[in-house]
Design a protein around this motif. Sequence first.
Motif, PDB file in Angstrom:
ATOM      1  N   THR A 105      10.921 -54.326 -46.249  1.00  0.00           N
ATOM      2  CA  THR A 105      10.875 -55.767 -45.527  1.00  0.00           C
ATOM      3  C   THR A 105      12.329 -56.197 -45.000  1.00  0.00           C
ATOM      4  O   THR A 105      12.391 -56.482 -44.096  1.00  0.00           O
ATOM      5  N   ILE A 148      13.305 -54.130 -41.979  1.00  0.00           N
ATOM      6  CA  ILE A 148      12.754 -54.339 -40.675  1.00  0.00           C
ATOM      7  C   ILE A 148      12.942 -55.879 -40.395  1.00  0.00           C
ATOM      8  O   ILE A 148      12.856 -56.153 -39.128  1.00  0.00           O
ATOM      9  N   LYS A 166       4.225 -55.767 -41.197  1.00  0.00           N
ATOM     10  CA  LYS A 166       4.831 -54.551 -41.160  1.00  0.00           C
ATOM     11  C   LYS A 166       3.779 -53.303 -41.839  1.00  0.00           C
ATOM     12  O   LYS A 166       2.841 -53.771 -42.436  1.00  0.00           O
ATOM     13  N   VAL A 195       7.503 -52.244 -37.629  1.00  0.00           N
ATOM     14  CA  VAL A 195       6.235 -53.525 -37.238  1.00  0.00           C
ATOM     15  C   VAL A 195       4.776 -52.855 -36.923  1.00  0.00           C
ATOM     16  O   VAL A 195       4.689 -52.136 -35.824  1.00  0.00           O
TER      17      VAL A 195
END
Length: 519
Positions: free
Chosen positions: A295, A298, A289, A173
């Motif tokens: 993706t 995360i 991000k 992040v």
Amino acid sequence: MLKKLVQFSLNQSALVLLIAGVLLVFAGWQLPRIPVDVFPELNAPTVVVMGESPGLAADEVEQYVTFPIETAMNGLPGVRRVRTASAIGLSITYVEFDWGTDIYRARQLVSERMDAAREGLPVEHLEMTPITSITGEIMLLALSSPDGSVSDLDLRAYAEFDLRNKLLAVPGVAQVIAIGGELPEFQINVRQEELRLYGLTVQDVVDAARESHSTLSAGYLSDAEGMELPLRQTGQVQAVSDIAGAVIKYHKGAPVTIGQIADVSLSPSPKRGTGADGGRPAVVLTLQKAPGTNTLTITAAVDEALDKIAMPAGIVLNRAIFRQADFIDRSVSNITHALRDAAIIVAVLLILFLQNVRTTLITLTALPLSLAVGLLVLHWMGMTVNAMTLGGFAIAIGSLVDDAIIAVENVFRRLRQAKAHPEADLRSTTRIIFDATLEIMNPMVFATIIIVLVFLPLMFLEGIEGRFFRPLGIAFVVSIMASLLVAITVTPALCMLLMKHTGEHHERDGLLVRWLKRG
């Protein structure tokens, strides 16, 4: 060279199949580690510089802050363009570098120019934003109080100073931005008549408020019974009363505090945007991000972190406003369904025409092997799995089995002919498979090259168009070329293993083929 490759595949069929199996296993192991995104990276390496100048109008920010920064950045090597925006008290400069520029080198160059230009700028803060991209927004979260028990001030305070810090601790992040609610701040509203009464100025109040809060060390006692004891000072502001009790000056021997000449309160700062969820006021958190990260990974990590957080009473968290992972899951699901449907259709057609399960199994191996090679090549090239690469694979699925079908059908037919007339054809099974593969290899190669040439112009697109469509072309071309390689290596090896006894039981054409021939 292709003849030698076919010959090697037949002579070392066990080795070829072992390599194919290892390739599939490695691709399956590597798949969770390949970065996944909605779209390819569409913007050139960009460094964003933000400067805050409270109290300046937009035109003053443009003249005194934005223009000097823009002038300093224009001379950097590799800069393709500089874009700026000025608002009340805020300056934003976008420094775009040439495609392929190392973003960390670009940030170093911008940092050096910032240090040189900082001294002459009327700014309180001048800094670079974290490395993100225009497709890096992975999730929107909303904090609201449906029953109204939590004020907008407390809602924003929890989102800004508590939840945001916990989300920034999740690996990958890059930035969390809170919008909406009321951002709390200590406010000192001076009463002018009191200032005149004590002969004070606003600057005196500002200086006193600044000095009321301190994080400096109080030192230590060097020898307290043979020990060093640190001294703790309590000069940090914890509440409104700490500021209100700060002394500005002494008037006729009596202290004059900030609370005597001003109203001190914890109040909302001027709003810069607002947020809502389901028609109710809310604080919206935007999660961005870092480039090159996965993706899905995360998002799962953020969900896990949120599961461990107990929301304060009266606050409701909505995670379903926007989730980039949902679009990715839908894309992966679509291509999975396309792969499943293609395998079923190919299997049905092969069984109808050849009435042989072994030929069907050999042909279907081209699908997973070709896609596995395509994914590994994309990862090796530093590309992500996104909607465009998945689209390239989806378009290619209909063509991936073409070469394998042609090769298997010809081998199957030649083996049946040889076994039907053994006295006229004394060749070994290996030789028959070799000759049958070479018989259709040239047309197969030329047909594949022609298909590849159709998508070749996509490779030469420039700018945003090239960044957007090139991954689709690369995914299609790589998978098609992989299917050709499978057809001249793995397919002959599988034919050698599974079709040795083809034709020994006087197999005939299937019912559908015989009906078509009679027609």
